[in-house]
Write a protein that holds these residues in place. Sequence first.
Motif, short mmCIF file in Angstrom:
data_model
loop_
_atom_site.label_atom_id
_atom_site.label_comp_id
_atom_site.label_asym_id
_atom_site.label_seq_id
_atom_site.Cartn_x
_atom_site.Cartn_y
_atom_site.Cartn_z
N LEU A 63 0.82 -1.20 0.00
CA LEU A 63 0.00 0.00 0.00
C LEU A 63 0.86 1.26 0.00
CD1 LEU A 63 -2.68 -0.93 2.68
CD2 LEU A 63 -2.93 -0.97 0.22
N ASN A 64 2.16 1.07 0.07
CA ASN A 64 3.08 2.19 0.15
C ASN A 64 2.94 2.96 1.45
OD1 ASN A 64 5.24 2.87 -1.41
ND2 ASN A 64 4.26 4.61 -2.38
N LYS A 65 2.32 2.35 2.43
CA LYS A 65 2.16 2.97 3.75
C LYS A 65 2.86 2.11 4.77
CE LYS A 65 -1.97 5.74 3.71
NZ LYS A 65 -3.14 6.08 4.50
N ASN A 66 3.40 2.76 5.77
CA ASN A 66 3.99 2.02 6.88
C ASN A 66 2.89 1.44 7.75
OD1 ASN A 66 6.66 2.64 6.22
ND2 ASN A 66 6.52 4.62 7.24
N LEU A 67 3.21 0.33 8.36
CA LEU A 67 2.33 -0.29 9.34
C LEU A 67 2.99 -0.04 10.70
CD1 LEU A 67 -0.03 -2.07 10.08
CD2 LEU A 67 1.31 -4.05 9.43
N VAL A 68 2.32 0.72 11.55
CA VAL A 68 2.90 1.14 12.82
C VAL A 68 2.19 0.46 13.98
CG1 VAL A 68 3.42 3.14 14.29
CG2 VAL A 68 3.49 3.38 11.79
N LEU A 69 2.98 -0.22 14.80
CA LEU A 69 2.44 -0.90 15.98
C LEU A 69 2.62 0.00 17.19
CD1 LEU A 69 3.88 -4.48 15.36
CD2 LEU A 69 1.64 -3.56 14.70
N ILE A 70 1.53 0.17 17.91
CA ILE A 70 1.59 1.00 19.12
C ILE A 70 1.02 0.21 20.28
CG2 ILE A 70 1.44 3.15 17.80
CD1 ILE A 70 -1.49 3.33 18.84
N GLY A 71 1.35 0.65 21.48
CA GLY A 71 0.85 0.01 22.68
C GLY A 71 1.84 0.15 23.81
N MET A 72 1.44 -0.34 24.94
CA MET A 72 2.27 -0.26 26.14
C MET A 72 3.54 -1.10 25.99
SD MET A 72 1.33 1.71 28.61
CE MET A 72 2.28 1.09 30.00
N MET A 73 4.52 -0.76 26.79
CA MET A 73 5.69 -1.63 26.89
C MET A 73 5.17 -3.01 27.28
SD MET A 73 7.18 0.13 30.36
CE MET A 73 6.22 1.57 30.79
N GLY A 74 5.77 -4.04 26.72
CA GLY A 74 5.34 -5.40 27.03
C GLY A 74 4.15 -5.88 26.23
N SER A 75 3.68 -5.09 25.26
CA SER A 75 2.50 -5.50 24.49
C SER A 75 2.84 -6.38 23.29
CB SER A 75 1.69 -4.27 24.04
OG SER A 75 2.45 -3.47 23.16
N GLY A 76 4.14 -6.57 23.04
CA GLY A 76 4.54 -7.47 21.95
C GLY A 76 4.81 -6.78 20.63
N LYS A 77 4.97 -5.46 20.66
CA LYS A 77 5.20 -4.72 19.41
C LYS A 77 6.43 -5.23 18.66
CE LYS A 77 5.43 -0.76 21.50
NZ LYS A 77 5.20 -0.99 22.91
N SER A 78 7.50 -5.50 19.38
CA SER A 78 8.74 -5.96 18.73
C SER A 78 8.60 -7.38 18.18
CB SER A 78 9.91 -5.90 19.71
OG SER A 78 10.11 -4.57 20.13
N ILE A 123 14.07 10.12 15.76
CA ILE A 123 14.21 8.77 15.17
C ILE A 123 12.86 8.26 14.67
CG2 ILE A 123 14.86 6.36 15.67
CD1 ILE A 123 17.35 7.92 16.23
N SER A 124 11.82 8.46 15.44
CA SER A 124 10.49 7.98 15.04
C SER A 124 10.03 8.67 13.76
CB SER A 124 9.45 8.22 16.15
OG SER A 124 9.79 7.47 17.30
N LEU A 125 10.16 9.99 13.69
CA LEU A 125 9.72 10.72 12.50
C LEU A 125 10.54 10.33 11.26
CD1 LEU A 125 8.99 14.26 14.00
CD2 LEU A 125 7.32 12.57 13.20
N LYS A 126 11.84 10.14 11.45
CA LYS A 126 12.69 9.70 10.34
C LYS A 126 12.21 8.33 9.82
CE LYS A 126 17.09 10.77 10.57
NZ LYS A 126 18.52 10.77 10.89
N SER A 127 11.90 7.43 10.72
CA SER A 127 11.42 6.10 10.35
C SER A 127 10.04 6.16 9.69
CB SER A 127 11.34 5.19 11.59
OG SER A 127 12.60 5.08 12.20
N LEU A 128 9.15 6.97 10.25
CA LEU A 128 7.79 7.08 9.73
C LEU A 128 7.75 7.67 8.32
CD1 LEU A 128 6.06 8.37 12.99
CD2 LEU A 128 5.69 6.13 11.92
N LYS A 129 8.76 8.44 7.95
CA LYS A 129 8.78 9.07 6.62
C LYS A 129 9.20 8.12 5.51
CE LYS A 129 9.17 13.72 8.38
NZ LYS A 129 10.00 14.85 8.73
N LEU A 130 9.66 6.92 5.89
CA LEU A 130 10.02 5.91 4.90
C LEU A 130 8.74 5.22 4.42
CD1 LEU A 130 13.00 4.46 6.96
CD2 LEU A 130 13.17 6.01 5.00
N ASN A 131 8.85 4.32 3.45
CA ASN A 131 7.67 3.61 2.96
C ASN A 131 7.82 2.11 3.14
OD1 ASN A 131 6.11 5.79 1.99
ND2 ASN A 131 7.44 5.94 0.21
N ASN A 132 6.67 1.44 3.25
CA ASN A 132 6.61 -0.01 3.35
C ASN A 132 7.51 -0.58 4.44
OD1 ASN A 132 4.68 -0.33 1.28
ND2 ASN A 132 6.28 -0.08 -0.24
#
Length: 170
Positions: free
Chosen positions: A3-18, A66-75
Amino acid sequence: MKLNKNLVLIGMMGSGKSSIGKILSKKLEFEFIDTDSKIEEIEKKTISEIFKKNGEKYFRNIEEVISLKSLKLNNKVIALGGGGYINPTIRKYTLKKCISVWLDWKNETLINRIKNSKKRPLAMKMNNLELQKLIIKRSTMYNLSDYKINCDKLNKKQIVEKIINLYENS
């Protein structure tokens, strides 16, 4: 499907994002970026050391850059740090340009996962009630995400399948 969009995982520490992010990135054939790991790599210190030596304000400034730099990339599949989405600049950019998924868990599940963790500087000094208040406070921001997945009754494979389905149907 890209989709040319990033998929961003959010949530509390320990939620399994990594851990979920790594699996997702392989399935989608996207690069995985864990902003906390990226910060540690650039700073050559753990997040706990950054908090201890430089303070939370310093960490939050680096986190934003760092977050904004990463978010500006694609896929990319991007796991934001637990407090990253609380930052209004990061949140606005994520909502505008990316697809965000909140990995939500029961408070007790999260508290059991993050209690006694040496990797989580904010949580190390908190008791259960304070952790619960932090979860509730952050949840109001996480609730602004594009999607929310209640993860408690799901295994990793099911969570990943749900996210891919949401992403491909956005």
